[in-house]
Scaffold this motif. Structure first.
Motif, PDB file in Angstrom:
ATOM      1  N   LYS A 154      37.818  28.582  23.954  1.00 37.67           N
ATOM      2  CA  LYS A 154      38.435  29.269  25.102  1.00 37.67           C
ATOM      3  C   LYS A 154      38.760  30.723  24.755  1.00 37.67           C
ATOM      4  O   LYS A 154      38.576  31.630  25.572  1.00 37.67           O
TER       5      LYS A 154
ATOM      6  N   THR B 191      37.138  33.682  26.951  1.00 37.54           N
ATOM      7  CA  THR B 191      37.937  34.503  27.862  1.00 37.54           C
ATOM      8  C   THR B 191      38.278  35.880  27.278  1.00 37.54           C
ATOM      9  O   THR B 191      38.554  36.808  28.022  1.00 37.54           O
TER      10      THR B 191
ATOM     11  N   ASP C 274      41.919  20.672  27.381  1.00 34.58           N
ATOM     12  CA  ASP C 274      41.831  22.060  27.875  1.00 34.58           C
ATOM     13  C   ASP C 274      43.152  22.503  28.515  1.00 34.58           C
ATOM     14  O   ASP C 274      43.484  23.695  28.494  1.00 34.58           O
ATOM     15  N   THR C 275      43.924  21.549  29.041  1.00 38.23           N
ATOM     16  CA  THR C 275      45.244  21.894  29.576  1.00 38.23           C
ATOM     17  C   THR C 275      46.158  22.322  28.424  1.00 38.23           C
ATOM     18  O   THR C 275      46.891  23.317  28.531  1.00 38.23           O
TER      19      THR C 275
ATOM     20  N   ASN D 293      45.116  25.806  27.330  1.00 36.57           N
ATOM     21  CA  ASN D 293      45.554  26.849  28.275  1.00 36.57           C
ATOM     22  C   ASN D 293      47.039  27.149  28.104  1.00 36.57           C
ATOM     23  O   ASN D 293      47.450  28.316  28.086  1.00 36.57           O
TER      24      ASN D 293
ATOM     25  N   PHE E  88      44.091  30.274  33.081  1.00 37.13           N
ATOM     26  CA  PHE E  88      44.776  29.470  32.057  1.00 37.13           C
ATOM     27  C   PHE E  88      45.596  28.385  32.748  1.00 37.13           C
ATOM     28  O   PHE E  88      46.802  28.279  32.554  1.00 37.13           O
ATOM     29  N   ASN E  89      44.889  27.596  33.543  1.00 34.20           N
ATOM     30  CA  ASN E  89      45.572  26.595  34.358  1.00 34.20           C
ATOM     31  C   ASN E  89      46.112  25.441  33.511  1.00 34.20           C
ATOM     32  O   ASN E  89      45.357  24.754  32.835  1.00 34.20           O
TER      33      ASN E  89
END
Ligand SMILES: CCCCCCCCCCCCCCCCCCCCCCCCCC(=O)SCCNC(=O)CCNC(=O)[C@H](O)C(C)(C)COP(=O)(O)OP(=O)(O)OC[C@H]1O[C@@H](n2cnc3c(N)ncnc32)[C@H](O)[C@@H]1OP(=O)(O)O
Ligand SMILES: NC(=O)C1=CN([C@@H]2O[C@H](COP(=O)(O)OP(=O)(O)OC[C@H]3O[C@@H](n4cnc5c(N)ncnc54)[C@H](OP(=O)(O)O)[C@@H]3O)[C@@H](O)[C@H]2O)C=CC1
Length: 515
Positions: free
Chosen positions: A29, A33, A279-280, A283, A421-422
């Motif tokens: 990530k 990003t 992924d949460t 983020n 970045f949820n």
């Protein structure tokens, strides 16, 4: 423009545990990003006959990093693997490497840990406590350091039912434990371990709690934050749904159930299944890194990364959805048709273990012996049941984690950052997530081809027929034995046969009349 992504631009970032499940997704990530970041230092040890370079090469050439290569073609140049073993003093890092790390690092993400539940106290303390202490010491000598993010676990205080975003002290100081482990021998350590861990289920949760205390005590002037994820599962959305590459948490049990080995677990269907997509967690971690460095909160903030209080799903629903997903996404070469159940009765679990786990394994091993092959199913089954017994603690209880800091952080983010970045788990659709998880396990963990699904279905049909055949044969044998030995069974048998005969005669007579 995302403020968080811009923040990491030009930064030198140090990640421990970058070769692990969470670490890889974190690196991915960051590169995707913030492709203009300066460098990511990763502390790696050689493993399984692979050098550091081979390990890095394997990670960067994996499916997970496919999108990264599009946005950051020179990713190989931006990753710097540093030889390190976190079990050794100064992590066995060379002087030159240490100098570079100390003078250049801007942000630290400390993910490395032993996550095994059965680790010896000595090893778990070494990695989860002493290594954290050493890393904090290193951090205190880094003039450019802006934030130190420590990954802990939501279960570090699993002896409590309601857990706030605070550090709870353990009865014995971490320093005393570290000192005493230096001179105590292993047999004594094994003896005192249950007393030390108290009402926690394993050395992992206990040493993660000690690790948090160390962070609190040694934080000095550093900008520190602690993240506590619950049970980390496959990716929800990024870089694509369902990615997972290790057997930890539910993943191993999903395989065991999908392949038909696992038939029952002692679990409470109504207990909350506090899963959180990896992924949460990533983020939130990146958002926390930004917030800690830029806003410099006065005290060490703790962030719970959990799903239970915002979007709860219980084990019953999760188990049911997993089983239903196997209909659409069958796994290849299953041992039996997937059909598992949760039971909370300890006698029933003994019964099902004997009938559904041990007996088929013994029969299969007998078949392997007969056909001149090495028996292996009993061993595999014992290992599976041992694993299940270690996870049982977590599927029979519910916890409440407060998430005030996490929600506060969400409100601090710009709409763009909330999107990129949820970590708002309220948007997660469990049915969709679990189906993708089951699919991801098939694709990325079992490495099975989707083209094999029709054959996998055929195999399950064959297993169903074998199952029916076996049950019928078993029934007939038992019945034959009963008839031979019991007058009552003979009477019942006579009654059934004469009833069927009468029914058939009546049916034949009525159809002749109609004709
Ligand atoms: C209505 C009703 C409907 C009903 C329906 C019913 C349906 C039912 C459907 C079913 C669904 C199920 C849902 C329930 C889920 C519950 C999950 C709860 C999770 C709770 C987690 C709590 C989390 C706390 C969160 C945290 O904070 S912690 C993070 C989580 N930590 C762990 O999850 C570690 C656990 N595990 C271990 O502690 C060790 O695994 C140990 C266990 C000691 C074994 O240990 P051992 O027997 O030694 O076995 P291993 O060596 O480990 O492995 C053995 C073999 O697998 C290989 N292998 C190990 N690794 C890996 C790896 N990476 N990658 C690749 N391979 C690996 C290794 O090579 C070896 O292969 P081989 O060499 O034999 O060929
Ligand atoms: N997975 C989960 O369900 C949860 C995880 N967490 C926490 O998240 C963090 C990451 O976990 P996860 O990615 O799942 O764990 P993994 O087991 O996948 O990764 C652990 C990482 O630590 C590294 N490591 C272990 N020992 C050493 C050592 N002696 N020297 C150098 N590196 C070492 C491993 O390196 P190597 O590849 O060489 O073994 C690996 O990179 C941990 O702090 C864990 O406590 C928290 C809650 C849940």
């Amino acid at each position: 423009m995302s403020m968080i992504a811009a923040f990491y631009g030009g930064k030198s970032i140090l990640i421990t545990g970058a070769t692990g499940f969470l670490g890889k997704v974190l690196m991915e990530k960051l590169f995707r990003t913030s492709p203009d970041l300066k460098v990511i230092y990763i502390l790696v040890r050689p493993k399984a006959g692979q050098t550091l370079q081979q390990r890095v090469f394997q990670i960067l050439n994996s499916k997970l990093f496919e999108k990264v290569k599009e946005v950051c073609p020179n990713v190989h140049e931006k990753i710097r693997a540093i030889y390190a073993d976190l079990n050794q003093s100064d992590f066995a890092i060379s002087k030159e490497d240490m100098q570079e790390l100390l003078s250049c690092t801007n942000i630290i993400f400390h993910c490395a840990a032993t996550v095994r539940f059965d680790d010896s106290l000595r090893h778990a303390v070494q990695l989860n406590v002493t290594a954290t202490q050493q890393l904090l010491l290193m951090a205190s000598q880094m003039p450019k350091l802006e934030a130190f993010i420590h990954i802990s676990t939501a279960f570090s205080n699993c002896n409590l039912k309601h857990i706030d975003e605070v550090i709870y002290p353990c009865p014995v100081e971490p320093k005393k434990i570290i000192d005493s482990l230096e001179w105590l021998d292993d047999s004594i350590i094994d003896e005192i371990t249950p007393k030390l861990i108290g009402d926690r289920p394993n050395t992992y949760t206990y040493t993660k709690a000690l690790g948090e205390m160390v962070v609190q005590q040694e934080s000095g002037n550093l900008n520190i934050a602690i993240i506590r994820p619950s049970i980390v599962g496959a990716t929800w959305q990024e870089p694509f749904p369902g990615w997972v590459d290790n057997l930890n948490g539910p993943s191993g049990l999903i395989i065991a159930a999908g392949k038909g080995f696992l038939r029952s677990i002692k679990a409470t269907p109504m207990a909350v299944a506090d899963l959180i997509p990896v992924d949460t967690v990533v983020n939130l971690t990146l958002a926390v890194g930004w917030y800690t460095a830029v806003h410099r909160p006065k005290s060490t903030l703790i962030y719970h990364c959990t799903s239970g209080n915002l979007n709860p799903c219980n084990w019953g629903k999760m188990g049911f959805t997993i089983l239903a997903s196997f209909e659409k996404i069958p796994y290849e070469r299953a041992f039996r048709r997937p059909n598992a159940d949760f039971t909370s009765n300890k006698f029933m679990i003994q019964y099902w273990n004997a009938v559904s786990h041990h007996a088929p394994a013994i029969i299969y091993d007998f078949y392997l012996r007969l056909t001149g092959r090495k028996p292996r199913m009993t061993k595999l089954m014992n290992r599976l049941l041992r694993t299940v017994s270690m996870l049982e603690y977590f599927v029979n209880r519910s916890w409440e984690w407060s998430t005030d800091n996490t929600e506060m952080l969400m409100s601090e983010l710009s709409p763009e950052d909330q999107r990129v970045f949820n970590f708002d788990v309220r948007q997660l659709n469990w049915l969709e997530y679990i189906e993708n998880y089951v699919l991801g396990v098939k694709k990325y963990l079992l490495k099975e081809d989707m083209a094999g699904i029709p054959e996998a279905r055929q195999h399950l049909k064959r297993l169903r027929n074998i199952h029916y055949l076996f049950n019928t044969a078993l029934f007939l044998i038992v019945w034959r034995l009963l008839i031979a030995r019991s007058q009552m069974a003979r009477n019942v048998w006579f009654f059934i046969v004469s009833f069927c005969y009468k029914f058939l005669s009546y049916f034949r007579a009525s159809s002749t009349l109609k004709a």
